[in-house]
Design a protein around this motif. Structure first.
Motif, short mmCIF file in Angstrom:
data_model
loop_
_atom_site.label_atom_id
_atom_site.label_comp_id
_atom_site.label_asym_id
_atom_site.label_seq_id
_atom_site.Cartn_x
_atom_site.Cartn_y
_atom_site.Cartn_z
N SER A 64 0.84 -1.19 0.00
CA SER A 64 0.00 0.00 0.00
C SER A 64 0.88 1.24 0.00
CB SER A 64 -0.94 0.01 1.21
OG SER A 64 -0.20 0.25 2.38
N ASP A 65 0.25 2.37 -0.23
CA ASP A 65 0.97 3.63 -0.24
C ASP A 65 1.51 3.99 1.13
OD1 ASP A 65 0.46 3.90 -2.94
OD2 ASP A 65 -1.31 5.14 -2.64
N VAL A 66 0.80 3.56 2.17
CA VAL A 66 1.20 3.86 3.54
C VAL A 66 1.79 2.60 4.16
CG1 VAL A 66 0.41 4.61 5.81
CG2 VAL A 66 -0.62 5.59 3.74
N SER A 67 3.02 2.69 4.60
CA SER A 67 3.68 1.55 5.22
C SER A 67 3.03 1.23 6.56
CB SER A 67 5.16 1.89 5.44
OG SER A 67 5.75 1.00 6.36
N VAL A 68 3.08 -0.04 6.94
CA VAL A 68 2.55 -0.41 8.25
C VAL A 68 3.39 0.20 9.36
CG1 VAL A 68 1.50 -2.56 7.47
CG2 VAL A 68 3.85 -2.58 8.30
N GLN A 69 4.61 0.63 9.05
CA GLN A 69 5.47 1.27 10.03
C GLN A 69 5.31 2.79 10.06
OE1 GLN A 69 7.26 -0.41 12.25
NE2 GLN A 69 6.41 -2.27 11.36
N ASP A 70 4.46 3.34 9.22
CA ASP A 70 4.25 4.79 9.18
C ASP A 70 3.30 5.20 10.29
OD1 ASP A 70 3.96 7.44 8.60
OD2 ASP A 70 3.24 7.16 6.55
N TRP A 71 3.81 5.15 11.54
CA TRP A 71 2.98 5.39 12.70
C TRP A 71 2.42 6.80 12.74
CZ3 TRP A 71 0.99 1.45 14.79
CH2 TRP A 71 1.68 0.24 14.84
N ASN A 72 3.16 7.78 12.26
CA ASN A 72 2.63 9.14 12.27
C ASN A 72 1.32 9.23 11.51
OD1 ASN A 72 4.70 10.23 13.81
ND2 ASN A 72 5.97 10.62 12.03
N HIS A 73 1.26 8.57 10.40
CA HIS A 73 0.02 8.58 9.60
C HIS A 73 -1.05 7.69 10.24
CE1 HIS A 73 -2.55 8.69 6.07
NE2 HIS A 73 -2.69 7.39 6.22
N ARG A 74 -0.66 6.50 10.62
CA ARG A 74 -1.63 5.53 11.11
C ARG A 74 -2.24 5.95 12.45
NH1 ARG A 74 0.63 -0.02 11.43
NH2 ARG A 74 -1.50 -0.70 11.17
N MET A 75 -1.43 6.46 13.36
CA MET A 75 -1.93 6.79 14.68
C MET A 75 -2.75 8.07 14.70
SD MET A 75 -1.30 4.33 16.60
CE MET A 75 -1.85 5.04 18.13
N SER A 76 -2.50 8.96 13.77
CA SER A 76 -3.27 10.21 13.77
C SER A 76 -4.66 10.01 13.17
CB SER A 76 -2.52 11.29 12.98
OG SER A 76 -2.39 10.91 11.61
N ASN A 77 -4.91 8.83 12.64
CA ASN A 77 -6.22 8.53 12.06
C ASN A 77 -6.99 7.57 12.96
OD1 ASN A 77 -6.04 10.12 9.65
ND2 ASN A 77 -4.48 8.69 8.94
N GLU A 78 -7.81 6.75 12.38
CA GLU A 78 -8.71 5.90 13.15
C GLU A 78 -8.00 4.86 14.02
OE1 GLU A 78 -8.09 4.09 9.15
OE2 GLU A 78 -8.80 6.05 9.75
N ILE A 79 -6.79 4.48 13.68
CA ILE A 79 -6.09 3.48 14.49
C ILE A 79 -5.78 4.05 15.87
CG2 ILE A 79 -3.97 2.14 14.72
CD1 ILE A 79 -4.15 1.63 11.72
N GLY A 80 -5.33 5.28 15.93
CA GLY A 80 -5.07 5.92 17.21
C GLY A 80 -6.33 6.05 18.04
N GLU A 81 -7.41 6.41 17.39
CA GLU A 81 -8.69 6.54 18.10
C GLU A 81 -9.16 5.18 18.61
OE1 GLU A 81 -11.38 8.43 15.36
OE2 GLU A 81 -10.05 10.15 15.12
N LYS A 82 -9.00 4.15 17.79
CA LYS A 82 -9.44 2.81 18.19
C LYS A 82 -8.59 2.29 19.35
CE LYS A 82 -12.06 -0.74 17.64
NZ LYS A 82 -13.46 -0.67 18.02
#
Length: 116
Positions: free
Chosen positions: A36-54
């Motif tokens: 995917s365009d976003v790496s699974v290690q791209d925590w800045n992107h992942r955590m600022s979205n729904e994953i951080g909220e979840k």
């Protein structure tokens, strides 16, 4: 996993073995991971979205079972902080969440047995 030979621990084979033993339908994803365009290690992107909220929601729901081990308010504050600027604290949060889920499941499993 303690019964596996040493060779199964090399080159990530232990994770493949766990998947093989638990759900072989997932082997295709293990052997050919989705790109995917976003790496699974791209925590800045992942955590600022729904994953951080979840992550926060799941911690908030279960953290009470660890109140004798952690300052639960500080754990939740760390979860909020990690949404804005993730760092290695995330790994601790995931471990805490795993522990909370485990303890919560144990507590809920014992209660019905005691009522019998």
């Amino acid at each position: 996993t303690h019964n596996l030979s040493h060779e199964r621990y090399e080159h990530d084979q232990i994770h493949e073995q766990i998947i093989y033993n638990s759900n072989q339908d997932l082997l295709a994803f293990f052997r050919n991971p989705i790109q995917s365009d976003v790496s699974v290690q791209d925590w800045n992107h992942r955590m600022s979205n729904e994953i951080g909220e979840k992550l926060y929601d799941m911690l908030e729901k279960r953290i009470h079972v660890l109140k004798s081990v952690f300052n639960t308010e500080k754990v939740l504050a760390l979860a909020k902080k990690q949404q804005k600027s993730p760092n290695r604290g995330l790994y601790f949060l995931f471990r805490i969440l795993s522990m909370a889920i485990f303890v919560d499941n144990i507590n809920n499993a014992i209660v019905p047995c005691e009522k019998r």
